[in-house]
Design an enzyme around this catalytic site. Structure first.
Site: not given
Ligand code: VG1
Ligand code: CO
Length: 547
Positions: A18, A22, A113-114, A126, A281, A283, A285-286, A348, A367-368, A380, A500
């Site tokens: 993972t 989190r 993150s998000h 992390k 997002d 952090d 990265d998106r 993923t 990534e999607e 990313k 998902r």
């Protein structure tokens, strides 16, 4: 240096595989919880004595308190130099850049993150290794083992540091450098993109609206867009990082960025509609890219960036290859085919791209879930993606929407959507996956709803560099005519399970490209439910989030 040795007991740590640990903030604030995890990281590493550690986070609630603790523990562990972002800030891609530039042993990034922030929100931590990327499973499994056996941790008896200053300090033998969190990153961006051209685009009247969502990218975006590239002040909105992200959910998707999407709708045409909008997002990265009347699907964005990357100086010699996570749409596969370069399909999570990037097998990855990046760092990178888009727009002198549409005309359109079922009872979610796994062998040749199934499997990845195998990465069902549905459980949710469902269909005919997205996917959506019995098994009529 006086070091205190504190007795403690094992904790429930990060599961290998993972992306970081989190949990709710309240759990991180329990006595010894963070300390146990940090010590478990240090206990898993060999040869840290005298080396450099990078530390920073996304500014969410508990960021500073955690950093104070980590500084003292890192000093006690024997690191010789600590590079900490001023104010405790470092975006994930900037941390990766700093690790690489300063030859650090690794870095600790504080972020969920998000996931929402604030006192009742989530917190995360992390560990990244010396290539700047997320720790591979060989390291995370050691950390996990250590969290189960830990009995004590070591912490230096030092006063708190004022994180808001800049400069170098001596912590009884360990040097602490509070660095400008943006500088190294901004320099790297200038080495990749044609800043003069992008700057001219802005001075010619092009308008960008960048929503930093009160998260870490605010200072980065203000420096890069408004100061260096001289975009008008106000280009960056929600640019001040806040501990609770202003009460918002810093997840750059059309649901959480609804206002931004709305701002680019052109009917009725008004004079203050931006030419492009983007968001990042928690952090950094998106990224989400929005053109007029069009939200660019992240999978399309990856494909379009791959097809046009050579227009930016950093990629002028072309790409060695591309990589996408398995659930990401197959749009980039078509581009790779045309360019005659390999396209890798990975599980993923960004860590799977690291080996491909290190071995120069892939240059661009994505990534999607709105993550794209390249070999410039090992994470990313949200702002990087926005800059590559801007560089392409400046070269092509076309709008975002025109570029997307001409891409569909050239390659066909991959209709794509992700349906998330959040906070589902874990047993019910596992039951859906179990049911699919049991049914798998019998599916090919049968029909799901209206659609004939061609093949189906549980995705397993063999890393082409180190040969490691990651099995059970999600169920893939391929229907006729290139349609596909994918099912997997999220590894980042903190409440119950998140299931998902990724839905995709391929339309080569340009006259059908303007269809409504969910309508175009209706047959796949039906088929996915028929084959998984999902709605019945989890007792939900609708997904929680459609993106
Ligand atoms: C999600 C995304 C995945 C991404 C991961 C970490 O994971 O789907 O693509 O790599 O978050 O992203 P999951 O297991 O919940 O689907 V981030 O911005 O949190 O580093
Ligand atoms: Co993120």
């Amino acid at each position: 240096m006086t070091i205190k040795i504190i007795s403690t007991a094992p904790i429930e740590g990060q599961k290998p595989g993972t992306s970081g640990l989190r949990k709710k903030v309240a759990i991180f604030r329990e006595p010894h919880y963070l300390e146990n995890f940090v010590q478990s990281i240090f206990n898993s590493l060999d040869g840290i004595e005298g080396t450099t550690l990078v530390i920073g986070g996304d500014g969410r609630f508990h960021n500073e308190a955690a950093i104070q603790t980590i500084i003292k523990m890192a000093a006690a562990a024997g690191f010789g130099r600590l590079l900490v972002g001023q104010g405790g800030l470092l975006s994930t891609p900037a941390a990766s850049a700093v690790i690489r530039k300063h030859y650090a042993f690794g870095g600790i990034i504080l972020s969920a993150s998000h996931n929402p922030g604030g006192v009742d929100g989530d917190f995360g931590i992390k560990y990244n290794v010396s290539n700047g990327g997320p720790a591979p499973e060989s390291v995370t499994s050691k950390i996990y083992e250590n969290t189960k056996t830990i009995r004590e941790y070591r912490i230096a008896d030092l006063p708190d540091v004022d994180l808001d200053q800049r400069g170098s300090f001596n912590l009884a033998g360990c040097s602490l450098h509070l660095i400008d969190p943006v500088e190294d990153y901004a320099e790297l961006m200038q080495s990749l993109f044609n800043f003069d051209k992008i700057s001219s685009l802005f001075s010619s009247g092009f308008r960008l609206r960048f929503d930093a969502m009160h998260a870490v990218t605010g200072p980065y975006a203000k420096r890069v867009f408004e100061q260096i590239l001289e975009a008008p002040t106000g280009t960056v909105i929600n640019g001040d990082p806040q501990p609770d992200f202003g009460g918002h959910h810093p997840d750059p998707n059309p649901v959480h960025c609804a206002e931004l999407v709305q701002a680019l709708i052109t009917t009725p045409l008004s004079s203050d509609i931006p030419d492009m909008a983007a968001a990042s997002d928690g952090d950094g990265d998106r990224n989400l890219i929005i053109g007029r009347d069009l939200v660019v699907s992240p999978s399309d964005s990856l494909a379009i960036l791959a097809a046009n990357a050579h227009l930016a100086p950093g990629y002028k010699d072309g790409l060695a290859g591309v990589a996408r996570s398995m659930p990401t749409s197959q749009a980039v596969d078509k581009v790779a085919e045309k360019l005659g370069i390999p396209c890798y399909e990975t599980p993923t999570g960004w860590k799977f791209f690291g080996n491909l990037l290190d071995a120069s097998k892939a240059t661009l990855c994505g990534e999607e879930s709105a993550g794209t990046g390249s070999n410039h760092v090992r994470e990313k990178d949200g702002l990087w993606a926005v800059l590559l888009w801007l560089n392409i727009l400046a070269e092509r002198q076309q709008s975002v929407t025109d570029i997307v549409k001409s891409h569909w005309t050239a390659f066909g359109r991959h209709f794509y959507s992700r349906h998330d079922y959040e906070a589902v009872e874990a047993a019910a979610a596992n039951d859906v996956m179990q049911h699919l796994r049991t049914e798998l062998p019998a599916l090919p040749g049968t029909r799901a709803g209206q659609l004939p199934i061609e093949r189906a499997d549980d995705f397993s990845y063999r890393d082409p560099i180190d040969g490691s195998v990651s099995a059970n990465q999600g169920i893939r069902i391929y229907y006729e005519n290139g349609a596909r549905s994918v099912f997997r459980l999220s590894g980042t949710g903190t409440e119950g399970a998140t299931l998902r469902v990724y839905l995709e269909s391929y339309e080569p005919d340009p006259t059908k490209h303007d269809q409504d997205l969910q309508q175009a996917l209706a047959a796949v959506i039906d088929a996915a439910d028929a084959v998984s019995q999902l709605k019945k098994k989890i007792g939900r009529a609708e997904p929680s989030v459609v993106s």
